[in-house]
Write an enzyme that holds these catalytic residues in place. Sequence first.
Site, PDB file in Angstrom:
ATOM      1  N   MET A  73      34.126  60.530  23.609  1.00  0.00           N
ATOM      2  CA  MET A  73      32.753  60.741  24.034  1.00  0.00           C
ATOM      3  C   MET A  73      32.661  61.988  24.908  1.00  0.00           C
ATOM      4  O   MET A  73      31.724  62.148  25.680  1.00  0.00           O
ATOM      5  CB  MET A  73      32.215  59.513  24.760  1.00  0.00           C
ATOM      6  CG  MET A  73      32.068  58.325  23.843  1.00  0.00           C
ATOM      7  SD  MET A  73      30.735  57.198  24.278  1.00  0.00           S
ATOM      8  CE  MET A  73      31.257  56.635  25.879  1.00  0.00           C
ATOM      9  N   GLY A  74      33.634  62.874  24.777  1.00  0.00           N
ATOM     10  CA  GLY A  74      33.589  64.135  25.509  1.00  0.00           C
ATOM     11  C   GLY A  74      34.145  64.019  26.906  1.00  0.00           C
ATOM     12  O   GLY A  74      34.827  63.059  27.259  1.00  0.00           O
ATOM     13  N   HIS A 120      39.965  65.308  29.085  1.00  0.00           N
ATOM     14  CA  HIS A 120      40.971  65.585  30.106  1.00  0.00           C
ATOM     15  C   HIS A 120      42.346  65.500  29.451  1.00  0.00           C
ATOM     16  O   HIS A 120      42.456  65.395  28.225  1.00  0.00           O
ATOM     17  CB  HIS A 120      40.838  64.614  31.287  1.00  0.00           C
ATOM     18  CG  HIS A 120      40.755  63.170  30.881  1.00  0.00           C
ATOM     19  ND1 HIS A 120      41.773  62.503  30.229  1.00  0.00           N
ATOM     20  CD2 HIS A 120      39.764  62.251  31.031  1.00  0.00           C
ATOM     21  CE1 HIS A 120      41.434  61.252  30.011  1.00  0.00           C
ATOM     22  NE2 HIS A 120      40.200  61.064  30.480  1.00  0.00           N
ATOM     23  N   HIS A 155      43.120  62.826  26.852  1.00  0.00           N
ATOM     24  CA  HIS A 155      42.695  63.138  25.494  1.00  0.00           C
ATOM     25  C   HIS A 155      43.632  64.161  24.850  1.00  0.00           C
ATOM     26  O   HIS A 155      43.939  64.070  23.654  1.00  0.00           O
ATOM     27  CB  HIS A 155      41.270  63.696  25.505  1.00  0.00           C
ATOM     28  CG  HIS A 155      40.243  62.752  26.038  1.00  0.00           C
ATOM     29  ND1 HIS A 155      39.677  62.896  27.291  1.00  0.00           N
ATOM     30  CD2 HIS A 155      39.694  61.638  25.503  1.00  0.00           C
ATOM     31  CE1 HIS A 155      38.817  61.931  27.483  1.00  0.00           C
ATOM     32  NE2 HIS A 155      38.799  61.145  26.430  1.00  0.00           N
ATOM     33  N   GLN A 195      45.740  53.511  24.943  1.00  0.00           N
ATOM     34  CA  GLN A 195      45.999  52.133  25.364  1.00  0.00           C
ATOM     35  C   GLN A 195      45.245  51.772  26.639  1.00  0.00           C
ATOM     36  O   GLN A 195      45.143  50.596  26.970  1.00  0.00           O
ATOM     37  CB  GLN A 195      47.491  51.936  25.584  1.00  0.00           C
ATOM     38  CG  GLN A 195      48.314  51.994  24.317  1.00  0.00           C
ATOM     39  CD  GLN A 195      49.794  51.779  24.570  1.00  0.00           C
ATOM     40  OE1 GLN A 195      50.191  51.351  25.645  1.00  0.00           O
ATOM     41  NE2 GLN A 195      50.610  52.102  23.598  1.00  0.00           N
ATOM     42  N   LYS A 196      44.723  52.773  27.345  1.00  0.00           N
ATOM     43  CA  LYS A 196      43.981  52.460  28.568  1.00  0.00           C
ATOM     44  C   LYS A 196      42.801  51.543  28.267  1.00  0.00           C
ATOM     45  O   LYS A 196      42.473  50.647  29.048  1.00  0.00           O
ATOM     46  CB  LYS A 196      43.500  53.747  29.227  1.00  0.00           C
ATOM     47  CG  LYS A 196      42.646  53.524  30.465  1.00  0.00           C
ATOM     48  CD  LYS A 196      42.381  54.836  31.168  1.00  0.00           C
ATOM     49  CE  LYS A 196      41.323  54.684  32.216  1.00  0.00           C
ATOM     50  NZ  LYS A 196      39.978  54.547  31.612  1.00  0.00           N
ATOM     51  N   LEU A 226      44.088  58.265  34.119  1.00  0.00           N
ATOM     52  CA  LEU A 226      43.158  59.365  33.926  1.00  0.00           C
ATOM     53  C   LEU A 226      41.831  58.871  33.369  1.00  0.00           C
ATOM     54  O   LEU A 226      41.798  58.074  32.431  1.00  0.00           O
ATOM     55  CB  LEU A 226      43.752  60.394  32.967  1.00  0.00           C
ATOM     56  CG  LEU A 226      44.606  61.488  33.579  1.00  0.00           C
ATOM     57  CD1 LEU A 226      45.103  62.427  32.482  1.00  0.00           C
ATOM     58  CD2 LEU A 226      43.833  62.265  34.618  1.00  0.00           C
ATOM     59  N   ARG A 229      35.723  59.326  35.007  1.00  0.00           N
ATOM     60  CA  ARG A 229      35.064  58.614  36.110  1.00  0.00           C
ATOM     61  C   ARG A 229      35.716  58.922  37.453  1.00  0.00           C
ATOM     62  O   ARG A 229      35.098  58.751  38.490  1.00  0.00           O
ATOM     63  CB  ARG A 229      35.119  57.108  35.871  1.00  0.00           C
ATOM     64  CG  ARG A 229      34.444  56.659  34.595  1.00  0.00           C
ATOM     65  CD  ARG A 229      32.964  56.912  34.636  1.00  0.00           C
ATOM     66  NE  ARG A 229      32.365  56.619  33.355  1.00  0.00           N
ATOM     67  CZ  ARG A 229      31.253  57.185  32.910  1.00  0.00           C
ATOM     68  NH1 ARG A 229      30.660  58.094  33.636  1.00  0.00           N
ATOM     69  NH2 ARG A 229      30.755  56.867  31.747  1.00  0.00           N
TER      70      ARG A 229
END
Length: 413
Positions: free
Chosen positions: A95-96, A99, A102, A217-218, A253, A256
Amino acid sequence: MNSPSAREHDPARDRAPAFDEASARTRASAPDQAPARTQASARTQDPTPGKAPAPADTNRPARPRQVEPVHTAQELRAAAARHGAPGRNAVVMTMGALHQGHATLIRAARARVGADGFVVVTVFVNPLQFGAGEDLDRYPRTLDADLELALDAGASVVFAPSVDEVYPGGEPQVRITAGPMGERLEGASRPGHFDGMLTVVAKLLHLTAPDLAFFGQKDAQQLALIRRMVRDLNFPVEVVGVETVREDDGLALSSRNRYLSAKERRTALALSRALFAGRERLAAQEALRARADALPNGRDRAENRAEALSRLGEARAAADAHAVAQAAETGCAAAVRAAARAVLDEAAAAQPPLTLDYLALVDPADFTEVADDHDGEAVLAVAARVGTTRLIDNIPLSFGPPSPETPTLGATK
């Protein structure tokens, strides 16, 4: 989807608002963001992120690099056709606000498909995943920075469709339903959220037609639901889970994290500390169980030894023997929960305080709580608010001998 997920901000308990197609179209990319400093690079298989190995034929011209995102399915198909060379196709859905977490996913995708593979990174803020009072308008949009990070990490193209492109004609009348698993933990906090997530993942799988799809996996419950959808609906794609990327202090990471003040960030570290405390307690309990199993008569032998040592005044040795005896009789799950809870309870008294949403030790197959005598794979998951920011985290755990029937979170389908 793989993202600084909308779940990590204050969830509303209400129903999702009516689909506002006009306003959704106006939410364009805006402020940029520098990627956070991480330990991600050591985990990647590609030693030079974003750099494909030189082809054997040195006279072969290099393929042009896509320097602008594509916005329509037709443009994406054209980009795939221009890519030309044979190879496997992969997608990383986001969703952009990208970091280094990604970037790790993109590098993993590039490593799997090779230099001649086609790696699509999608950037789409899905309105179906946001409920009433949630942060669709506030959600960070950093398309220019996202494009640079994605291409540097090895993406072939960035697909950034509009709401109209993904949902032509407005809110879709037919959606994917997450089922019972989608109503637990994160789903209980945000009713309908996982239905919206699965609906857009299904659509993007059709639009990008990948052989492999990479997710972090987060978002463990999201990953489990995507695996289930792919299996239940016979999607011809392999789902690959990639290990959570953490900052140097252990914080998972997330975009947020930018909302946290310095003091809030210190409190937020309790999430990862709680998970690590649970993991350490499990290792200690398993060691005690192994010692008990090695005794000829198990718990009875350990209790007799403890009583004899007590009579001799060997208090520390007696306490150890009692611990071995208890470990032989009880499972480890309760001890793991207690160790993690102790850290979170301490953080609840901090300033600013941590407000716990849930701490759960669940079966990765359906996200139901495991029993105290559980053996096999499990996920220790936590969600909490610090200030106005909601954060999630989890770690996979393995109780007892490995079970060949239950895959770990990182395993493919």
